[in-house]
Design a protein around this motif. Sequence first.
Motif, PDB file in Angstrom:
ATOM      1  N   SER B 160       0.838  -1.206   0.000  1.00 18.32           N
ATOM      2  CA  SER B 160       0.000   0.000   0.000  1.00 18.32           C
ATOM      3  C   SER B 160       0.867   1.247   0.000  1.00 18.32           C
ATOM      4  CB  SER B 160      -0.883   0.016   1.248  1.00 18.32           C
ATOM      5  OG  SER B 160      -1.688  -1.137   1.283  1.00 18.32           O
ATOM      6  N   ASP B 161       0.297   2.325  -0.482  1.00 15.21           N
ATOM      7  CA  ASP B 161       1.028   3.599  -0.434  1.00 15.21           C
ATOM      8  C   ASP B 161       1.145   4.095   1.002  1.00 15.21           C
ATOM      9  OD1 ASP B 161       1.500   3.693  -3.088  1.00 15.21           O
ATOM     10  OD2 ASP B 161      -0.298   4.870  -3.561  1.00 15.21           O
ATOM     11  N   ASN B 162       0.041   3.999   1.695  1.00 14.47           N
ATOM     12  CA  ASN B 162       0.021   4.407   3.107  1.00 14.47           C
ATOM     13  C   ASN B 162      -0.715   3.337   3.904  1.00 14.47           C
ATOM     14  OD1 ASN B 162       1.074   7.323   3.313  1.00 14.47           O
ATOM     15  ND2 ASN B 162      -0.284   7.353   1.534  1.00 14.47           N
ATOM     16  N   SER B 163      -0.216   3.120   5.124  1.00 15.73           N
ATOM     17  CA  SER B 163      -0.851   2.082   5.930  1.00 15.73           C
ATOM     18  C   SER B 163      -0.438   2.246   7.387  1.00 15.73           C
ATOM     19  CB  SER B 163      -0.405   0.710   5.412  1.00 15.73           C
ATOM     20  OG  SER B 163      -0.851  -0.289   6.274  1.00 15.73           O
ATOM     21  N   GLU B 164      -1.279   1.738   8.263  1.00 18.40           N
ATOM     22  CA  GLU B 164      -0.940   1.810   9.699  1.00 18.40           C
ATOM     23  C   GLU B 164       0.202   0.853  10.040  1.00 18.40           C
ATOM     24  OE1 GLU B 164      -4.308   1.340  12.216  1.00 18.40           O
ATOM     25  OE2 GLU B 164      -5.191   3.250  11.591  1.00 18.40           O
ATOM     26  N   VAL B 166       3.728  -0.689   8.728  1.00 23.53           N
ATOM     27  CA  VAL B 166       4.810  -0.494   7.753  1.00 23.53           C
ATOM     28  C   VAL B 166       5.888  -1.540   8.023  1.00 23.53           C
ATOM     29  CG1 VAL B 166       6.531   1.105   6.826  1.00 23.53           C
ATOM     30  CG2 VAL B 166       4.346   1.986   7.658  1.00 23.53           C
ATOM     31  N   SER B 196       2.584  -1.132   4.181  1.00 19.48           N
ATOM     32  CA  SER B 196       3.351  -0.357   3.202  1.00 19.48           C
ATOM     33  C   SER B 196       4.828  -0.476   3.531  1.00 19.48           C
ATOM     34  CB  SER B 196       2.903   1.111   3.198  1.00 19.48           C
ATOM     35  OG  SER B 196       3.077   1.667   4.472  1.00 19.48           O
ATOM     36  N   LYS B 233       6.300   8.202   9.684  1.00 19.66           N
ATOM     37  CA  LYS B 233       5.140   9.016  10.070  1.00 19.66           C
ATOM     38  C   LYS B 233       4.332   9.405   8.839  1.00 19.66           C
ATOM     39  CE  LYS B 233       5.901  12.651  12.860  1.00 19.66           C
ATOM     40  NZ  LYS B 233       6.777  13.571  13.642  1.00 19.66           N
ATOM     41  N   ALA B 234       5.052   9.795   7.802  1.00 13.08           N
ATOM     42  CA  ALA B 234       4.381  10.216   6.566  1.00 13.08           C
ATOM     43  C   ALA B 234       3.583   9.077   5.931  1.00 13.08           C
ATOM     44  CB  ALA B 234       5.427  10.737   5.573  1.00 13.08           C
ATOM     45  N   LYS B 235       3.996   7.859   6.197  1.00 13.28           N
ATOM     46  CA  LYS B 235       3.264   6.696   5.679  1.00 13.28           C
ATOM     47  C   LYS B 235       2.032   6.383   6.524  1.00 13.28           C
ATOM     48  CE  LYS B 235       5.585   5.013   2.102  1.00 13.28           C
ATOM     49  NZ  LYS B 235       4.959   4.883   0.792  1.00 13.28           N
ATOM     50  N   GLY B 236       1.917   7.075   7.644  1.00 14.68           N
ATOM     51  CA  GLY B 236       0.786   6.836   8.542  1.00 14.68           C
ATOM     52  C   GLY B 236       1.012   5.676   9.497  1.00 14.68           C
ATOM     53  N   ALA B 237       2.290   5.353   9.740  1.00 10.52           N
ATOM     54  CA  ALA B 237       2.617   4.169  10.549  1.00 10.52           C
ATOM     55  C   ALA B 237       2.129   4.282  11.990  1.00 10.52           C
ATOM     56  CB  ALA B 237       4.127   3.949  10.544  1.00 10.52           C
TER      57      ALA B 237
END
Lengths: 254, 409
Positions: B160-164, B166, B196, B233-237
């Motif tokens: 995924s591009d972003n995900s909780e 990583v 992600s 953080k930017a990935k939404g981890a």
Amino acid sequence: MSMEYFSGFTDALRITFVQMMIIAIIAIVIFLYGMILNMRKWGLGSTGYGLEPSSGSAMVFLKTLIAQIRSKGHGQPFLTTLVLDILLQRRILRRSPLRWFMHITMFVGWMALFIISLIMFAFEVLELIGFDANPAALRDMVSVPNDVFSYILLVGVIIAIIRRLFMTNVRENTIAYDSVLLVGLTLIVVTGFISDGIRNGTFWGLGLDYATAPPAALFHVVISLLFCIAYIPYSKYMHMLATPLTILANKGGE
Amino acid sequence: MAKGTPSINTNNLTAVQLMELDACTRCGECENWCPTYDATDKLPGISPRGKIKRWKEYMSKSHGLMASLFGPKQISDEEIQQFNDDLFQCTTCGVCGTVCEAGINTIELWESLRANLVKRGNGPYGKQSMFPKLIKEYHNPYMKDQASRLDWVPEDVTISDNSEIVYFTGCTAGYNQQILALATARVLTKLDVEFSMLGEDEWCCGSALVRTGQQHLEDTPREAARHNVDALKAKGAKKVLFACAGCFRAAKVDWPRLLNEELPFEVVHVTQFLADMIDKGKIKWEETINKTVTYHDPCHLGRHVGVYDEPRKVLQNIPGITFVEMDRIKDEQRCCGAGGGVKAGIPDLALGVATSRVTDAIKTKADILASACPFCRRNLSDGKDKLGADVEVEDVIVLTAKALGLSVE
């Protein structure tokens, strides 16, 4: 000075309280000077991991130590560490029951005798300043525990000597730094037994004349004060303070 | 060195660490356990208590009572260089600290002494000196192209591009042991875990620099930690998974310390994640592995952080596996020999320690020696090859993938 130390002796044989006080004060001064030197040396370190070194002040060391003991993080609670790892010396027990037994007998014997001596000293001082403290009665009362803890300490010392002499690995790795500690401790224990034996006319008196009791007692006290107090910061005796503080600072260790 | 100037200083050593030098009772227990002391036939210079004694003496000569009264006593450069070389023959596994009766935090003491000697110009050792330049320039120690970080990802894996969640691959799994990255990604996909990855935004975790006392050089580890934390953080981890014990330790212990802040996400080793999935009944095994397996605790996962049970739970849950333990396990485990920069700096020593560990495994009659760290896997494999031993060295995540019916080719 009317009050005299070791009031169990006849007037002619008493070692004066003044002599004891002077020796004790000298020992304490030497001890404090050494501790300040050590703390200043430790204070050359930084106040935290990866930070710049400090100026070499005792206060820096004390603040860093207290901050580390109080810091949050992994490790066990202060009281658990104090009881299990310092008083009961669990870390040694985990590694070697024999070494633990040797060390705990020396620790218990040494600390108990130190505390009994302090109490007896306090009674002498109270008597000196006018209270009816009756130090002679106290001395009789602590006579048995004094003997018991002396023998406990003696057992530890004997095991330590046997290890150093007869266990190849221990003997080969023994250096002067280790030997001085053991020699000092042995000297204190033996002179203690002999001076007490002369005074009471027991086996440990080695048949020596009662008149030699005061100088024997004085010798024992001087040696004890020098090794028990004055010499601590300058020798392996330092571990008696540095090791518990390290265990506390590291919250019981890994 | 000008006369009157101390030969050593206290750079990087804390006040408490200086006290710890005086806390050593010289009981010698550390020598009974030290893997490099053992592998070098008890070379005196490598002894942990010997190193403490020597630095304590240097402190006395430079800053002790006599030094304060009559001036510092000089220590020859040759002697300090020898001390440095001995100090770097240590994997920083920390078993000396575990068994230390005085509770000395030896891992941090060795790392601090290393940093001190690097600043002094003595350290590090051999090829370890290349780490700062390589990591600064390439953001990985293998001089690989950052753009190729995800070249190994197969079509059946969806990132995924972003995900909780990583997955932080690590340089070794990402470039040199891609079987581990592949196994991890396929296992997560199989378990329907949306995740992600950072791809070319993933920088070296900095562990090698911290372990070898080079953390201060150009501030590279702090920069890397800052970059990685911001990228995650930017990935939404919310949860970051690590299959590399070295990266896991760095993120868990070193990053918060370097940045002086709490991380905004949970740091989880993949074996912890899998053990949790087992507890929740979310893993359905599809294959049986009829082998006897023993487990080697990576120092950075076990002794440094305290993860012992989860990898064992995963292995014991795989159908068909007969699990056996070696003599030295968990906090008393014997290091594989790769850590602390030893694999890069002193490969022969690393190999010597590895053969000892493989010998431990052979004694259990295990078919597979499992671990949960790419460095352990590599070094134990080298040890196995050296011995010509009939034991397979494999990572827990690869065994997991196989038991889930996944290909790791």
